[in-house]
Design a protein around this motif. Structure first.
Motif, PDB file in Angstrom:
ATOM      1  N   GLU A 192     -11.314  10.432   4.126  1.00 13.56           N
ATOM      2  CA  GLU A 192     -11.403   9.977   5.519  1.00 13.56           C
ATOM      3  C   GLU A 192     -11.208  11.153   6.485  1.00 13.56           C
ATOM      4  O   GLU A 192     -11.359  11.001   7.695  1.00 13.56           O
ATOM      5  CB  GLU A 192     -10.349   8.900   5.814  1.00 13.56           C
TER       6      GLU A 192
ATOM      7  N   SER B 142     -12.091   4.104  -1.233  1.00 14.48           N
ATOM      8  CA  SER B 142     -12.240   5.573  -1.308  1.00 14.48           C
ATOM      9  C   SER B 142     -12.259   6.035  -2.768  1.00 14.48           C
ATOM     10  O   SER B 142     -12.901   7.019  -3.101  1.00 14.48           O
ATOM     11  CB  SER B 142     -11.119   6.261  -0.532  1.00 14.48           C
TER      12      SER B 142
ATOM     13  N   THR C 250      -5.555   7.637  -1.953  1.00 16.71           N
ATOM     14  CA  THR C 250      -4.105   7.861  -1.916  1.00 16.71           C
ATOM     15  C   THR C 250      -3.543   7.919  -3.341  1.00 16.71           C
ATOM     16  O   THR C 250      -2.768   8.814  -3.669  1.00 16.71           O
ATOM     17  CB  THR C 250      -3.421   6.741  -1.111  1.00 16.71           C
TER      18      THR C 250
ATOM     19  N   HIS D  56      -7.708  13.325   1.613  1.00 18.81           N
ATOM     20  CA  HIS D  56      -8.372  12.016   1.561  1.00 18.81           C
ATOM     21  C   HIS D  56      -9.775  12.188   2.165  1.00 18.81           C
ATOM     22  O   HIS D  56      -9.931  12.911   3.154  1.00 18.81           O
ATOM     23  CB  HIS D  56      -7.543  11.007   2.380  1.00 18.81           C
TER      24      HIS D  56
ATOM     25  N   HIS E 188       0.859  -1.191   0.000  1.00 19.07           N
ATOM     26  CA  HIS E 188       0.000   0.000   0.000  1.00 19.07           C
ATOM     27  C   HIS E 188       0.895   1.241   0.000  1.00 19.07           C
ATOM     28  O   HIS E 188       2.005   1.213   0.553  1.00 19.07           O
ATOM     29  CB  HIS E 188      -0.917  -0.006   1.237  1.00 19.07           C
TER      30      HIS E 188
ATOM     31  N   ASN F  32     -12.285  -1.068   4.289  1.00 19.03           N
ATOM     32  CA  ASN F  32     -11.605  -1.074   5.598  1.00 19.03           C
ATOM     33  C   ASN F  32     -12.530  -1.670   6.664  1.00 19.03           C
ATOM     34  O   ASN F  32     -12.957  -1.001   7.605  1.00 19.03           O
ATOM     35  CB  ASN F  32     -11.235   0.359   6.025  1.00 19.03           C
TER      36      ASN F  32
ATOM     37  N   ASP G 248      -3.417   2.164  -4.135  1.00 17.10           N
ATOM     38  CA  ASP G 248      -4.447   2.310  -3.101  1.00 17.10           C
ATOM     39  C   ASP G 248      -5.144   0.963  -2.871  1.00 17.10           C
ATOM     40  O   ASP G 248      -4.814  -0.040  -3.522  1.00 17.10           O
ATOM     41  CB  ASP G 248      -5.436   3.433  -3.460  1.00 17.10           C
ATOM     42  N   SER G 249      -6.104   0.959  -1.971  1.00 22.25           N
ATOM     43  CA  SER G 249      -6.757  -0.302  -1.592  1.00 22.25           C
ATOM     44  C   SER G 249      -7.409  -0.980  -2.799  1.00 22.25           C
ATOM     45  O   SER G 249      -7.386  -2.208  -2.901  1.00 22.25           O
ATOM     46  CB  SER G 249      -7.847  -0.041  -0.553  1.00 22.25           C
TER      47      SER G 249
HETATM   48  P1  13P Z   1      -6.985   4.184  -0.056  1.00 21.29           P
HETATM   49  O1  13P Z   1      -5.706   3.473  -0.260  1.00 21.29           O
HETATM   50  O2  13P Z   1      -8.085   3.434  -0.702  1.00 21.29           O
HETATM   51  O3  13P Z   1      -6.942   5.604  -0.450  1.00 21.29           O
HETATM   52  O4  13P Z   1      -7.312   4.138   1.507  1.00 21.29           O
HETATM   53  C1  13P Z   1      -6.538   4.790   2.429  1.00 21.29           C
HETATM   54  C2  13P Z   1      -6.463   4.093   3.705  1.00 21.29           C
HETATM   55  O5  13P Z   1      -6.652   4.614   4.746  1.00 21.29           O
HETATM   56  C3  13P Z   1      -6.138   2.708   3.674  1.00 21.29           C
HETATM   57  O6  13P Z   1      -6.202   2.226   4.900  1.00 21.29           O
END
Ligand code: 13P
Ligand code: SF4
Length: 304
Positions: A200, A129, A215, A198, A24, A114, A40-41
């Protein structure tokens, strides 16, 4: 052993032992350099399936290793450092979600990726995300029960006003650490910089952003933009990677507190020792469990 020497040994060992390394973007640069896939995820979830190697080392947090195992059950998947969990993923359990489903029976249950694999067994669709808005827009129901990140949920609600999102208390402790005031201060200190955040982050932070994204979205935006200065509103490693990738541009962190200690727990020696069989945790799940947890992830890939 020097970093370069350890990286060379890792490259040899992964070839010899048929391993691929997924990392990641929040992990350290020295791990990114030896990884087969970074991103990213969403990218990690999709690419894990395509990798030809029999064994995977996930340099990320536990839910990412679980997702890789669910999507590639025939492969052996290791979490590079077993202590790397995601506090947000563990904020909700199956009892609470079952109660919520009873309270909102006509809602489609959408889980941020997540979440634990166990929780995914009770959900209809997963999102990341980078894919959340696109996927929720396509869901054939306006009523969405979204778990567990209220900040991402708030961002989706504002972007898709025709959808009714029920949010339950939850979120990322790292991103939620930064206040709207801190974001404002960072903008005042760097008046020529674009603020990239982000989803979040808290709504008061997101409202001030010039760009909101995952990200990888943040990295792509900064690399392709004609602008020369950026304030990075996500984990501090993204600012470090961008400084390395774009030496002609200036990057500032929105807050020095944007550190995910779980991601930072993963080190290059962990990866090396995992390849030697002395570190790491193999992710094990029954076929029945995998089949159930896979449904919302497959739906995410289908809609995304
Ligand atoms: P992304 O990689 O999907 O942006 O998510 C960020 C994150 O907090 C992963 O734990
Ligand atoms: Fe979890 Fe937040 Fe760390 Fe991502 S940054 S792994 S959501 S605690």
């Amino acid at each position: 052993m020097l970093v370069r020497e350890m990286q060379e040994k890792i490259m040899e060992l992964k070839k010899q032992k048929d391993f691929c390394i997924l990392a990641h973007s929040y992990v350290a640069r020295e791990i990114i350099e030896i990884a087969d896939v970074t991103g990213d995820s969403f990218a990690l979830a999709k690419e894990a399936m395509k990798m030809p190697q029999k064994n995977i080392i996930m340099c990320g947090v536990r839910f990412m290793a679980e997702t890789a195992k669910i999507l590639s059950p025939e492969k052996t998947v290791y979490l590079a450092n077993p202590i790397a969990g995601c506090p947000m993923a563990e904020q909700m359990d199956t009892d609470l979600l079952s109660q919520l489903k009873e309270m909102y029976p006509d809602y489609t249950v959408v889980a941020y990726i997540n979440t634990t694999a166990e929780l995914k067994t009770l959900c209809d669709v997963c999102v990341t995300s980078s894919s959340a808005v696109k996927i929720i827009e396509k869901i054939d129901n306006d009523k969405i029960l979204f778990i567990p990140d209220c900040n991402l949920g708030d961002y989706i609600s504002k972007t898709l006003p025709n959808k009714t999102l029920k949010l339950v208390h939850g979120g990322c402790p790292t991103h939620a650490r930064v206040s709207a005031n801190e974001a404002k201060k960072a903008k005042e200190e760097h008046p020529n910089a674009l603020l990239l955040v982000h989803p979040e982050c808290l709504p008061g932070v997101v409202e001030q952003a010039d760009y909101v994204g995952s990200t990888s979205g943040i990295m792509d935006f900064a690399m392709k933009s004609d602008a020369k200065e950026f304030i990075i509103g996500t984990e501090t490693s993204i600012e470090e990677h961008l400084k390395y990738l774009c030496p002609d541009k200036k990057f500032y962190t929105m807050s020095k507190d944007l550190v995910c200690h779980n991601m930072k727990a993963i080190t290059l020696p962990d990866v090396y020792n995992c390849l030697l069989g002395e570190m790491g945790e193999e992710i094990k799940m029954s076929d029945e469990f995998i089949a159930s947890a896979r449904k919302p992830i497959d739906e995410m890939i289908r809609l995304g």
